[in-house]
Design a protein around this motif. Structure first.
Motif, PDB file in Angstrom:
ATOM      1  N   TYR A  95     -32.188  17.833  41.259  1.00 33.13           N
ATOM      2  CA  TYR A  95     -30.885  17.248  41.568  1.00 33.13           C
ATOM      3  C   TYR A  95     -31.003  15.723  41.651  1.00 33.13           C
ATOM      4  O   TYR A  95     -30.178  14.990  41.103  1.00 33.13           O
ATOM      5  CB  TYR A  95     -30.362  17.823  42.886  1.00 33.13           C
ATOM      6  CG  TYR A  95     -29.063  17.191  43.346  1.00 33.13           C
ATOM      7  CD1 TYR A  95     -27.839  17.636  42.865  1.00 33.13           C
ATOM      8  CD2 TYR A  95     -29.073  16.137  44.265  1.00 33.13           C
ATOM      9  CE1 TYR A  95     -26.653  17.060  43.276  1.00 33.13           C
ATOM     10  CE2 TYR A  95     -27.890  15.556  44.679  1.00 33.13           C
ATOM     11  CZ  TYR A  95     -26.691  16.016  44.186  1.00 33.13           C
ATOM     12  OH  TYR A  95     -25.509  15.437  44.580  1.00 33.13           O
ATOM     13  N   GLU A  96     -32.039  15.250  42.328  1.00 34.06           N
ATOM     14  CA  GLU A  96     -32.243  13.807  42.482  1.00 34.06           C
ATOM     15  C   GLU A  96     -32.577  13.146  41.153  1.00 34.06           C
ATOM     16  O   GLU A  96     -32.168  12.007  40.886  1.00 34.06           O
ATOM     17  CB  GLU A  96     -33.359  13.549  43.494  1.00 34.06           C
ATOM     18  CG  GLU A  96     -32.984  13.921  44.924  1.00 34.06           C
ATOM     19  CD  GLU A  96     -34.170  13.924  45.868  1.00 34.06           C
ATOM     20  OE1 GLU A  96     -33.977  13.631  47.067  1.00 34.06           O
ATOM     21  OE2 GLU A  96     -35.300  14.226  45.413  1.00 34.06           O
ATOM     22  N   LEU A  97     -33.310  13.856  40.296  1.00 32.08           N
ATOM     23  CA  LEU A  97     -33.637  13.310  38.977  1.00 32.08           C
ATOM     24  C   LEU A  97     -32.375  13.084  38.153  1.00 32.08           C
ATOM     25  O   LEU A  97     -32.193  12.021  37.546  1.00 32.08           O
ATOM     26  CB  LEU A  97     -34.584  14.258  38.233  1.00 32.08           C
ATOM     27  CG  LEU A  97     -36.028  14.294  38.727  1.00 32.08           C
ATOM     28  CD1 LEU A  97     -36.780  15.451  38.089  1.00 32.08           C
ATOM     29  CD2 LEU A  97     -36.746  12.974  38.417  1.00 32.08           C
ATOM     30  N   VAL A  98     -31.506  14.094  38.140  1.00 30.01           N
ATOM     31  CA  VAL A  98     -30.255  13.957  37.382  1.00 30.01           C
ATOM     32  C   VAL A  98     -29.396  12.846  37.973  1.00 30.01           C
ATOM     33  O   VAL A  98     -28.816  12.030  37.245  1.00 30.01           O
ATOM     34  CB  VAL A  98     -29.484  15.291  37.371  1.00 30.01           C
ATOM     35  CG1 VAL A  98     -28.095  15.102  36.750  1.00 30.01           C
ATOM     36  CG2 VAL A  98     -30.259  16.345  36.598  1.00 30.01           C
ATOM     37  N   LYS A  99     -29.325  12.799  39.282  1.00 37.63           N
ATOM     38  CA  LYS A  99     -28.540  11.751  39.952  1.00 37.63           C
ATOM     39  C   LYS A  99     -29.078  10.370  39.592  1.00 37.63           C
ATOM     40  O   LYS A  99     -28.308   9.436  39.322  1.00 37.63           O
ATOM     41  CB  LYS A  99     -28.584  11.955  41.465  1.00 37.63           C
ATOM     42  CG  LYS A  99     -27.763  10.947  42.254  1.00 37.63           C
ATOM     43  CD  LYS A  99     -27.843  11.222  43.757  1.00 37.63           C
ATOM     44  CE  LYS A  99     -27.042  10.187  44.542  1.00 37.63           C
ATOM     45  NZ  LYS A  99     -27.129  10.417  46.004  1.00 37.63           N
ATOM     46  N   SER A 100     -30.413  10.234  39.588  1.00 38.65           N
ATOM     47  CA  SER A 100     -31.023   8.936  39.288  1.00 38.65           C
ATOM     48  C   SER A 100     -30.777   8.516  37.847  1.00 38.65           C
ATOM     49  O   SER A 100     -30.649   7.324  37.548  1.00 38.65           O
ATOM     50  CB  SER A 100     -32.531   9.013  39.562  1.00 38.65           C
ATOM     51  OG  SER A 100     -33.106   7.734  39.578  1.00 38.65           O
ATOM     52  N   LEU A 101     -30.689   9.483  36.938  1.00 44.58           N
ATOM     53  CA  LEU A 101     -30.441   9.182  35.521  1.00 44.58           C
ATOM     54  C   LEU A 101     -29.010   8.732  35.264  1.00 44.58           C
ATOM     55  O   LEU A 101     -28.648   8.448  34.122  1.00 44.58           O
ATOM     56  CB  LEU A 101     -30.783  10.394  34.659  1.00 44.58           C
ATOM     57  CG  LEU A 101     -32.281  10.692  34.523  1.00 44.58           C
ATOM     58  CD1 LEU A 101     -32.504  12.056  33.894  1.00 44.58           C
ATOM     59  CD2 LEU A 101     -32.977   9.607  33.699  1.00 44.58           C
ATOM     60  N   ARG A 102     -28.225   8.672  36.309  1.00 44.06           N
ATOM     61  CA  ARG A 102     -26.860   8.150  36.193  1.00 44.06           C
ATOM     62  C   ARG A 102     -26.715   6.798  36.887  1.00 44.06           C
ATOM     63  O   ARG A 102     -25.631   6.234  36.931  1.00 44.06           O
ATOM     64  CB  ARG A 102     -25.880   9.154  36.815  1.00 44.06           C
ATOM     65  CG  ARG A 102     -25.652  10.380  35.940  1.00 44.06           C
ATOM     66  CD  ARG A 102     -24.735  11.361  36.604  1.00 44.06           C
ATOM     67  NE  ARG A 102     -24.272  12.371  35.650  1.00 44.06           N
ATOM     68  CZ  ARG A 102     -23.995  13.632  35.960  1.00 44.06           C
ATOM     69  NH1 ARG A 102     -24.128  14.038  37.206  1.00 44.06           N
ATOM     70  NH2 ARG A 102     -23.570  14.480  35.040  1.00 44.06           N
ATOM     71  N   LEU A 103     -27.807   6.304  37.456  1.00 45.22           N
ATOM     72  CA  LEU A 103     -27.771   5.028  38.187  1.00 45.22           C
ATOM     73  C   LEU A 103     -28.564   3.977  37.418  1.00 45.22           C
ATOM     74  O   LEU A 103     -29.753   3.773  37.646  1.00 45.22           O
ATOM     75  CB  LEU A 103     -28.337   5.214  39.601  1.00 45.22           C
ATOM     76  CG  LEU A 103     -27.595   6.214  40.500  1.00 45.22           C
ATOM     77  CD1 LEU A 103     -28.351   6.406  41.809  1.00 45.22           C
ATOM     78  CD2 LEU A 103     -26.169   5.743  40.761  1.00 45.22           C
ATOM     79  N   ASN A 104     -27.900   3.321  36.495  1.00 43.86           N
ATOM     80  CA  ASN A 104     -28.546   2.283  35.676  1.00 43.86           C
ATOM     81  C   ASN A 104     -28.962   1.121  36.572  1.00 43.86           C
ATOM     82  O   ASN A 104     -28.132   0.526  37.258  1.00 43.86           O
ATOM     83  CB  ASN A 104     -27.576   1.805  34.605  1.00 43.86           C
ATOM     84  CG  ASN A 104     -28.252   0.987  33.518  1.00 43.86           C
ATOM     85  OD1 ASN A 104     -29.462   0.763  33.551  1.00 43.86           O
ATOM     86  ND2 ASN A 104     -27.467   0.545  32.553  1.00 43.86           N
ATOM     87  N   SER A 105     -30.252   0.805  36.596  1.00 43.01           N
ATOM     88  CA  SER A 105     -30.745  -0.277  37.457  1.00 43.01           C
ATOM     89  C   SER A 105     -30.961  -1.552  36.651  1.00 43.01           C
ATOM     90  O   SER A 105     -31.415  -1.509  35.504  1.00 43.01           O
ATOM     91  CB  SER A 105     -32.053   0.132  38.153  1.00 43.01           C
ATOM     92  OG  SER A 105     -33.046   0.457  37.211  1.00 43.01           O
TER      93      SER A 105
END
Length: 346
Positions: A95-105
């Protein structure tokens, strides 16, 4: 067996199945699903990448791809891949991996002291997705240059050295346009007025600042050097700046990697637009990207009567200043004797 008992048994079975499925789903979603030893890694998803390409990028970092895919599908990520730079931390679950892949840094992009727009394109191209060729094309676009008052000789003045936060997948054109916005933010009405007070436009001020920057690494000395050059400009004297001769030599040979520590008389009389010994006034454009202290030195120069200066042999990195040619010749001979004793040939 009565109906109530049957319903009770069925309910227990259904609840048990739901619990098992729930535990299975929780394991898929919330158990750690990374396999890298570092505390954090970045994944770079190119523009126009699809889900299959993302999976290939994730293979070195994800422990169980099936678990990740289950969550990615449930969360709608498979059809909505986002390009950019994404932070993954050790022990993340699916879940956290997918969430992180939506947060462009954002990337902290830094550049300074580049001598040509080509060098700048290479420097920036190593830090964002846009390559040096597309960056160079963007900055050399004739329509863009004409609309904004630049040409290929002066475009380096557009860049204000700093550290910028910018998305990794920023295109070459968007990066160029951001730099134009930063340029306009830097050149406030107050700074433009300061440049005008010295008889300069912002581009001319940047050109002079590039010479001041190259003349001295000592920031506290730069306002004095700027004052000397402004005195020469007012007197319509040649600037006689060695850094412009060095730049001319590099430009003539098309070799900007060479290190030139000394210029000779034959170099000083070399016909070239950037040779300020042979031409009165500023060169056609900046000879490097000046930092903010050099720009501020030109906008707020020391008021002095100095006309000449040369490198000091007593205070390394600083210069000796003079108001007369006689005084300067003494200082210059002292420096020449010292550099000859060091065996510096070029």
């Amino acid at each position: 067996m009565n109906i109530k008992k049957i319903i009770s048994i069925v309910s227990v079975v259904v609840i048990s199945i739901l619990l098992v499925y729930g535990l299975y789903f929780v394991q898929k979603v919330f158990s750690p699903n990374t396999k890298f030893s570092e505390n954090e890694v970045y994944v770079y998803v190119p523009t126009d990448a699809n889900y299959e390409q993302v999976k290939q990028l994730l293979l070195p970092y994800v422990e169980d791809m099936d678990r990740f895919e289950t969550v990615a599908s449930k969360r709608g990520y498979t059809e909505n891949v986002i390009p950019g730079r994404f932070l993954l931390t050790k022990g993340m679950n699916s879940y956290e991996l997918v969430k992180s892949l939506r947060l462009n840094s954002a990337v902290k992009l830094a550049f300074n002291n580049q001598e040509r727009i080509e060098n700048l394109a290479g420097r920036v191209g190593s830090q964002i997705e846009a390559d040096s060729i597309s960056l160079l094309q963007a900055f050399k676009d004739s329509t863009f240059l004409k609309e904004n008052g630049f040409n290929e000789e002066t475009v380096l003045a557009l860049l204000i050295p700093n550290t910028y936060e910018i998305y990794w997948n920023t295109s070459a054109v968007k990066f160029r346009d951001k730099m134009l916005k930063e340029y306009r933010s830097f050149w406030t009405e107050e700074r433009i007025a300061q440049a005008q007070k010295q008889g300069l436009t912002p581009i001319q001020a940047t050109t002079l600042a590039s010479i001041v920057h190259k003349e001295s690494v000592k920031k506290d000395e730069r306002p004095r050097i700027a004052g000397v050059y402004l005195n020469r400009l007012r007197l319509e004297m040649p600037l006689q700046a060695d850094p412009t001769v060095i730049y001319a030599l590099k430009k003539k040979s098309n070799d900007f990697n060479q290190v030139i520590k000394r210029v000779f008389y034959k170099d000083l009389v070399m016909p070239h637009p950037y040779n300020t010994y042979m031409n009165i006034g500023l060169p056609p454009g900046p000879i490097a990207m000046p930092d903010i202290t050099a720009l501020e030195a030109v906008l707020n120069p020391e008021k002095n009567d100095f006309i000449y200066f040369c490198a000091s042999v007593d205070r390394f990195g600083y210069h000796e200043f003079a108001t007369t040619l006689e005084e300067h010749n003494v200082n210059a001979k002292k420096y020449s004797d010292w550099i000859n004793s060091q065996g510096v040939q070029r």
